[in-house]
Write a protein that holds these residues in place. Structure first.
Motif, PDB file in Angstrom:
ATOM      1  N   PHE A   1     -10.454  49.196  20.071  1.00  0.00           N
ATOM      2  CA  PHE A   1     -10.659  48.363  18.896  1.00  0.00           C
ATOM      3  C   PHE A   1     -12.123  47.932  18.832  1.00  0.00           C
ATOM      4  O   PHE A   1     -12.742  47.652  19.866  1.00  0.00           O
ATOM      5  CB  PHE A   1      -9.766  47.124  18.932  1.00  0.00           C
ATOM      6  N   CYS A   2     -12.647  47.909  17.615  1.00  0.00           N
ATOM      7  CA  CYS A   2     -14.050  47.561  17.439  1.00  0.00           C
ATOM      8  C   CYS A   2     -14.305  46.124  17.888  1.00  0.00           C
ATOM      9  O   CYS A   2     -13.573  45.210  17.515  1.00  0.00           O
ATOM     10  CB  CYS A   2     -14.430  47.730  15.969  1.00  0.00           C
ATOM     11  N   ARG A   3     -15.352  45.925  18.670  1.00  0.00           N
ATOM     12  CA  ARG A   3     -15.648  44.591  19.197  1.00  0.00           C
ATOM     13  C   ARG A   3     -16.171  43.657  18.110  1.00  0.00           C
ATOM     14  O   ARG A   3     -16.163  42.434  18.283  1.00  0.00           O
ATOM     15  CB  ARG A   3     -16.662  44.676  20.343  1.00  0.00           C
ATOM     16  N   ASP A   4     -16.627  44.221  17.004  1.00  0.00           N
ATOM     17  CA  ASP A   4     -17.179  43.383  15.948  1.00  0.00           C
ATOM     18  C   ASP A   4     -16.163  43.064  14.859  1.00  0.00           C
ATOM     19  O   ASP A   4     -15.983  41.911  14.488  1.00  0.00           O
ATOM     20  CB  ASP A   4     -18.408  44.049  15.320  1.00  0.00           C
ATOM     21  N   CYS A   5     -15.479  44.093  14.338  1.00  0.00           N
ATOM     22  CA  CYS A   5     -14.577  43.847  13.212  1.00  0.00           C
ATOM     23  C   CYS A   5     -13.108  43.920  13.625  1.00  0.00           C
ATOM     24  O   CYS A   5     -12.229  43.571  12.837  1.00  0.00           O
ATOM     25  CB  CYS A   5     -14.870  44.808  12.055  1.00  0.00           C
ATOM     26  N   GLY A   6     -12.817  44.381  14.864  1.00  0.00           N
ATOM     27  CA  GLY A   6     -11.444  44.393  15.341  1.00  0.00           C
ATOM     28  C   GLY A   6     -10.593  45.543  14.836  1.00  0.00           C
ATOM     29  O   GLY A   6      -9.421  45.651  15.190  1.00  0.00           O
TER      30      GLY A   6
ATOM     31  N   ARG B   1     -17.522  50.070  19.426  1.00  0.00           N
ATOM     32  CA  ARG B   1     -17.653  49.665  18.027  1.00  0.00           C
ATOM     33  C   ARG B   1     -17.261  50.815  17.125  1.00  0.00           C
ATOM     34  O   ARG B   1     -17.452  51.969  17.475  1.00  0.00           O
ATOM     35  CB  ARG B   1     -19.111  49.290  17.705  1.00  0.00           C
ATOM     36  N   CYS B   2     -16.737  50.515  15.944  1.00  0.00           N
ATOM     37  CA  CYS B   2     -16.477  51.547  14.964  1.00  0.00           C
ATOM     38  C   CYS B   2     -17.829  52.035  14.421  1.00  0.00           C
ATOM     39  O   CYS B   2     -18.837  51.341  14.553  1.00  0.00           O
ATOM     40  CB  CYS B   2     -15.581  51.018  13.846  1.00  0.00           C
ATOM     41  N   PRO B   3     -17.861  53.233  13.810  1.00  0.00           N
ATOM     42  CA  PRO B   3     -19.147  53.789  13.382  1.00  0.00           C
ATOM     43  C   PRO B   3     -19.958  52.855  12.485  1.00  0.00           C
ATOM     44  O   PRO B   3     -21.175  52.760  12.636  1.00  0.00           O
ATOM     45  CB  PRO B   3     -18.743  55.062  12.632  1.00  0.00           C
ATOM     46  N   SER B   4     -19.309  52.142  11.562  1.00  0.00           N
ATOM     47  CA  SER B   4     -20.109  51.335  10.638  1.00  0.00           C
ATOM     48  C   SER B   4     -20.690  50.109  11.344  1.00  0.00           C
ATOM     49  O   SER B   4     -21.833  49.724  11.100  1.00  0.00           O
ATOM     50  CB  SER B   4     -19.306  50.951   9.397  1.00  0.00           C
ATOM     51  N   CYS B   5     -19.922  49.502  12.269  1.00  0.00           N
ATOM     52  CA  CYS B   5     -20.472  48.368  13.026  1.00  0.00           C
ATOM     53  C   CYS B   5     -21.558  48.828  13.993  1.00  0.00           C
ATOM     54  O   CYS B   5     -22.513  48.110  14.255  1.00  0.00           O
ATOM     55  CB  CYS B   5     -19.371  47.636  13.790  1.00  0.00           C
ATOM     56  N   LYS B   6     -21.401  50.049  14.518  1.00  0.00           N
ATOM     57  CA  LYS B   6     -22.403  50.587  15.423  1.00  0.00           C
ATOM     58  C   LYS B   6     -23.728  50.737  14.674  1.00  0.00           C
ATOM     59  O   LYS B   6     -24.781  50.344  15.161  1.00  0.00           O
ATOM     60  CB  LYS B   6     -21.935  51.944  15.948  1.00  0.00           C
TER      61      LYS B   6
HETATM   62 ZN   LIG Z   1     -16.234  47.608  13.353  1.00  0.00          ZN
END
Ligand SMILES: [Zn+2]
Length: 111
Positions: free
Chosen positions: A77-82, A98-103
């Motif tokens: 799970f993305c550490r920023d948006c979950g 992180r997911c690609p967009s948060c990365k």
């Molecule tokens: Zn994310």
């Protein structure tokens, strides 16, 4: 993820990174002796090795962060948006937290 657990994958990744780091640091130590201000033909090689060491140290930090997330059940799970991170991405980059967009956002923030 087929068969291999992310924990095993990350543990292997961690071990291999540590081994490579150790080897490169050893290389660097053995090349450290050179004659004062004389032109040093190994300088370029050493700088390349140093750059590789820095890349691997950053990778190790990411792998260890991902391992911690496996242990706390947050892995995948993305550490920023979950949001869940696509399994295909985790197969290619098992240390992704992180997911690609948060990365992308995070990396832009660093620059
Ligand atoms: Zn994310």
């Amino acid at each position: 993820m087929k068969g291999v657990s992310p924990e095993k994958l990350l543990a292997r990744e961690r071990r291999e990174t540590l081994e490579t780091l150790e080897r490169l640091r050893e290389e660097l130590r053995s090349e450290v002796e050179f004659d004062g201000d004389e032109y040093d033909p190994d300088l370029f090689e050493r700088e390349k090795t140093l750059a590789t060491i820095q890349i691997l140290e950053r990778k190790l930090t990411r792998v260890e962060a991902a391992l911690t997330r496996v242990q706390t059940g947050q892995y995948g799970f993305c550490r920023d948006c979950g949001q869940p991170i696509a399994p295909g991405r985790l197969e290619v980059v098992p240390e992704a937290t992180r997911c690609p967009s948060c990365k992308d956002k995070a990396e832009r923030g660093f620059r």
